[in-house]
Design an enzyme around this catalytic site. Structure first.
Site, PDB file in Angstrom:
ATOM      1  N   TYR A 240      16.078  10.400 -19.202  1.00 57.17           N
ATOM      2  CA  TYR A 240      16.417   9.361 -18.057  1.00 57.17           C
ATOM      3  C   TYR A 240      17.339  10.115 -17.099  1.00 57.17           C
ATOM      4  O   TYR A 240      18.081  10.960 -17.437  1.00 57.17           O
ATOM      5  CB  TYR A 240      17.445   8.580 -19.000  1.00 57.17           C
ATOM      6  CG  TYR A 240      16.983   6.982 -19.090  1.00 57.17           C
ATOM      7  CD1 TYR A 240      16.998   6.395 -17.749  1.00 57.17           C
ATOM      8  CD2 TYR A 240      16.262   6.509 -20.047  1.00 57.17           C
ATOM      9  CE1 TYR A 240      16.348   5.174 -17.573  1.00 57.17           C
ATOM     10  CE2 TYR A 240      15.962   5.221 -20.069  1.00 57.17           C
ATOM     11  CZ  TYR A 240      15.697   4.602 -18.762  1.00 57.17           C
ATOM     12  OH  TYR A 240      15.314   3.249 -18.548  1.00 57.17           O
TER      13      TYR A 240
ATOM     14  N   GLU B 292      18.954   8.168 -14.240  1.00 53.43           N
ATOM     15  CA  GLU B 292      19.565   7.218 -12.939  1.00 53.43           C
ATOM     16  C   GLU B 292      20.414   8.019 -12.177  1.00 53.43           C
ATOM     17  O   GLU B 292      21.386   8.725 -12.615  1.00 53.43           O
ATOM     18  CB  GLU B 292      20.119   6.138 -13.750  1.00 53.43           C
ATOM     19  CG  GLU B 292      19.032   5.178 -14.237  1.00 53.43           C
ATOM     20  CD  GLU B 292      19.592   3.836 -14.916  1.00 53.43           C
ATOM     21  OE1 GLU B 292      20.931   3.708 -15.033  1.00 53.43           O
ATOM     22  OE2 GLU B 292      19.114   3.033 -15.429  1.00 53.43           O
TER      23      GLU B 292
ATOM     24  N   ASP C 119       3.668   3.179   7.407  1.00 54.54           N
ATOM     25  CA  ASP C 119       3.196   3.347   6.299  1.00 54.54           C
ATOM     26  C   ASP C 119       2.118   4.085   6.223  1.00 54.54           C
ATOM     27  O   ASP C 119       0.905   3.496   6.373  1.00 54.54           O
ATOM     28  CB  ASP C 119       2.974   1.920   5.639  1.00 54.54           C
ATOM     29  CG  ASP C 119       2.294   1.714   3.972  1.00 54.54           C
ATOM     30  OD1 ASP C 119       2.099   2.866   3.559  1.00 54.54           O
ATOM     31  OD2 ASP C 119       2.435   0.535   3.539  1.00 54.54           O
TER      32      ASP C 119
ATOM     33  N   THR D 124       2.039   6.502  -0.298  1.00 56.98           N
ATOM     34  CA  THR D 124       1.794   6.803  -1.776  1.00 56.98           C
ATOM     35  C   THR D 124       1.488   8.107  -1.798  1.00 56.98           C
ATOM     36  O   THR D 124       1.475   9.001  -0.883  1.00 56.98           O
ATOM     37  CB  THR D 124       0.514   6.013  -2.113  1.00 56.98           C
ATOM     38  OG1 THR D 124      -0.501   6.431  -1.119  1.00 56.98           O
ATOM     39  CG2 THR D 124       0.589   4.410  -1.900  1.00 56.98           C
TER      40      THR D 124
ATOM     41  N   LYS E 108      -3.422   9.055  -2.862  1.00 55.71           N
ATOM     42  CA  LYS E 108      -4.610   8.755  -1.867  1.00 55.71           C
ATOM     43  C   LYS E 108      -5.072   9.989  -1.275  1.00 55.71           C
ATOM     44  O   LYS E 108      -5.403  10.935  -2.090  1.00 55.71           O
ATOM     45  CB  LYS E 108      -4.319   7.638  -1.128  1.00 55.71           C
ATOM     46  CG  LYS E 108      -3.968   6.445  -1.921  1.00 55.71           C
ATOM     47  CD  LYS E 108      -3.649   5.264  -0.833  1.00 55.71           C
ATOM     48  CE  LYS E 108      -3.377   4.016  -1.748  1.00 55.71           C
ATOM     49  NZ  LYS E 108      -2.771   2.827  -0.875  1.00 55.71           N
TER      50      LYS E 108
ATOM     51  N   ARG F 289      -0.001   9.392  -9.248  1.00 58.63           N
ATOM     52  CA  ARG F 289       0.078   7.799  -8.672  1.00 58.63           C
ATOM     53  C   ARG F 289       1.753   7.545  -8.336  1.00 58.63           C
ATOM     54  O   ARG F 289       2.620   7.978  -9.436  1.00 58.63           O
ATOM     55  CB  ARG F 289      -0.377   7.058  -9.671  1.00 58.63           C
ATOM     56  CG  ARG F 289      -0.480   5.610  -9.444  1.00 58.63           C
ATOM     57  CD  ARG F 289      -1.413   4.886 -10.415  1.00 58.63           C
ATOM     58  NE  ARG F 289      -2.905   5.527 -10.176  1.00 58.63           N
ATOM     59  CZ  ARG F 289      -3.503   5.010  -9.129  1.00 58.63           C
ATOM     60  NH1 ARG F 289      -3.089   3.947  -8.161  1.00 58.63           N
ATOM     61  NH2 ARG F 289      -4.701   5.451  -8.782  1.00 58.63           N
TER      62      ARG F 289
HETATM   63  C1  LIG Z   1      -2.056   1.682  -1.308  1.00 58.57           C
HETATM   64  C2  LIG Z   1      -1.198   1.135  -0.175  1.00 58.57           C
HETATM   65  C3  LIG Z   1       0.129   0.862  -0.598  1.00 58.57           C
HETATM   66  C4  LIG Z   1       0.496   0.317  -1.985  1.00 58.57           C
HETATM   67  O1  LIG Z   1       0.443   1.454  -2.912  1.00 58.57           O
HETATM   68  P1  LIG Z   1       0.689   1.210  -4.506  1.00 58.57           P
HETATM   69  O2  LIG Z   1       0.836   2.392  -5.021  1.00 58.57           O
HETATM   70  O3  LIG Z   1      -0.715   0.734  -4.889  1.00 58.57           O
HETATM   71  O4  LIG Z   1       1.543   0.171  -4.564  1.00 58.57           O
HETATM   72  C5  LIG Z   1       1.141   0.488   0.356  1.00 58.57           C
HETATM   73  N1  LIG Z   1       0.689   0.593   1.707  1.00 58.57           N
HETATM   74  C6  LIG Z   1      -0.608   0.925   2.128  1.00 58.57           C
HETATM   75  C7  LIG Z   1      -0.729   0.864   3.592  1.00 58.57           C
HETATM   76  C8  LIG Z   1      -1.595   1.203   1.255  1.00 58.57           C
HETATM   77  O5  LIG Z   1      -3.050   1.638   1.580  1.00 58.57           O
END
Ligand SMILES: *Cc1c(COP(=O)(O)O)cnc(C)c1O
Length: 403
Positions: free
Chosen positions: A45, A47, A191, A217, A220, A226
């Site tokens: 933990y 925090e 994003d 993220t 990807k 993840r």
């Molecule tokens: C995949 C994605 C997310 C969300 O990611 P998670 O880890 O699945 O919550 C947010 N924004 C965009 C543009 C994405 O492609």
């Protein structure tokens, strides 16, 4: 040994090994990343933040979090980094909560034009709690019309313009978006979840130098564990950190943060740049091949790891295409195309990505086979089992390290 667990795991291993993953958001994390994520850091933990935790015994998790932060700063040229968000959605949630109140207008691309659920969809927290107004892609080009966005922003006068998408195959001009944000006095929030690997390899226009805040993220194209990530200019650092913890989350997943540190190191290597170049050339080639078979490539091309294919020329739906391909071992997801006339459960398109297959070392030779198999299935001109055995053979020729 837990036999039930082992049995299911083995089935999943077989499934991963024998199928061709063209899901644009998936990839294979390296063994080092998975070892870090499976490490004893999961027991701790922590925090708070390095040097200011609410638990004892944090001396080494402090080091691992600092390592992850420093590597991410170096990799992306960011002023401030928060590596604690559990996912991309939570990174966005934390940023919105740090930056907006419920009245503020945020401009974003809607889900059915390629934006993400968290970009203001009504079924998501973002659409429920925040005031999103959408811009669209151009009907003809199916791409962002920057002039139209500029004019719309001048009228709407948003607090922020959000860019970075989930189903948009072309390069985003972040310099132009920055100009529009400056001119309309709006925050620039990006994003980069899908394209962060390309940006790390400097094969996509960079958003980190322009944007006030960038979310991502890590699993990807970036090929880490993840998880989520927030990069920002220094002036937002305190608000963002407070918003992630204690605002949105409790204890950070230190094992995942350890794995992020490993992934950032991997992403700064020459090998990673080579890998991302393969991702891009595979996507271009696959788009070309499918176009030659009369499948309509949305926007006409790709500049990224992603291709959006309109399958309606074949008289079929995205749902049908997804199911049929899946049965033959080719895993894709259906996707709306801009101005889609079909409902979201059915869709006119499929989204294809080359990040995962490129991690298996697949190149033009494999792309030829994959494109033939896709067309064989979608045109229903070859038996599913024959195509499937071809796919399994191809997959087995490019094993993934799953141990
Ligand atoms: C995949 C994605 C997310 C969300 O990611 P998670 O880890 O699945 O919550 C947010 N924004 C965009 C543009 C994405 O492609």
């Amino acid at each position: 040994m837990d036999i039930n667990f082992q049995e299911i795991l083995n089935k999943e291993k077989l499934r991963q090994n024998n199928s061709i993953v063209l899901i644009a958001s998936e990839n294979y994390a390296s063994k080092s990343v998975r070892e870090a994520q499976g490490s004893i850091f999961t027991n701790k933990y922590a925090e708070g933040y390095p040097g200011e935790r609410y638990y004892g015994g944090c001396e080494y998790v402090d080091q691992i979090e600092e390592l992850a932060i420093d590597r991410a700063k170096e990799l992306f040229g960011a002023e401030h980094v928060n590596v604690q968000p559990h996912s991309g959605a939570q990174a966005n949630m934390a940023v919105y909560s740090a930056t907006f109140d419920s009245q503020d207008i945020i401009m974003s691309l809607p889900l059915d034009h390629g934006g993400h659920l968290t970009h203001g969809s009504k079924v998501n927290f973002s659409g429920k709690f925040y005031n999103f107004k959408h811009y669209n892609v151009d009907r003809e080009s199916e791409q962002i019309d920057y002039d139209a966005l500029h004019s719309q922003a001048k009228i709407i006068n948003p607090k922020a313009i959000l860019s970075g998408f989930t189903a948009y195959p072309r390069e985003i001009d972040f310099e132009k978006i920055n100009f529009i944000c400056k001119d309309t006095d709006s925050l620039m929030i990006v994003d980069m979840a899908h394209i962060s690997g390309l940006i790390a390899a400097k094969l996509h226009s960079d958003c980190v130098k322009y944007a006030d805040i960038v979310t991502s993220t890590t699993h990807k194209t970036l090929r880490g564990p993840r998880g989520g990530l927030i990069l920002s200019k220094n002036k937002f650092s305190k608000k963002i950190d407070k918003s992630v913890f204690p605002g949105m989350q409790g204890g950070p997943m230190m094992h995942t943060i350890a794995a992020k540190a490993v992934a950032f190191q991997e992403a700064s290597s020459q090998n990673f740049i080579k890998y991302q170049k393969l991702v891009l050339s595979n996507a271009k080639l696959l788009a070309e091949k499918l176009a030659r078979e009369d499948l309509r490539i949305v926007t006409g091309d790709t500049d990224t790891h992603m291709i959006l294919v309109d399958v309606s020329n074949y008289g079929i739906t995205g749902k049908f295409a997804e199911d049929k391909l899946n049965n033959a071992g080719i895993i894709v997801n259906r996707n709306t195309i801009p101005y889609d006339t079909k409902p979201p459960r059915v869709c006119s398109g499929i989204r294809i990505g080359t990040a995962a297959i490129s991690s298996r070392g697949m190149d033009s030779e494999a792309i030829n086979i994959i494109s033939e198999c896709i067309v064989d299935i979608l045109k229903q001109r070859k038996d599913q089992e024959i195509v499937k055995s071809r796919i399994v053979k191809l997959a087995q020729k490019h094993p993934i390290n799953l141990d």
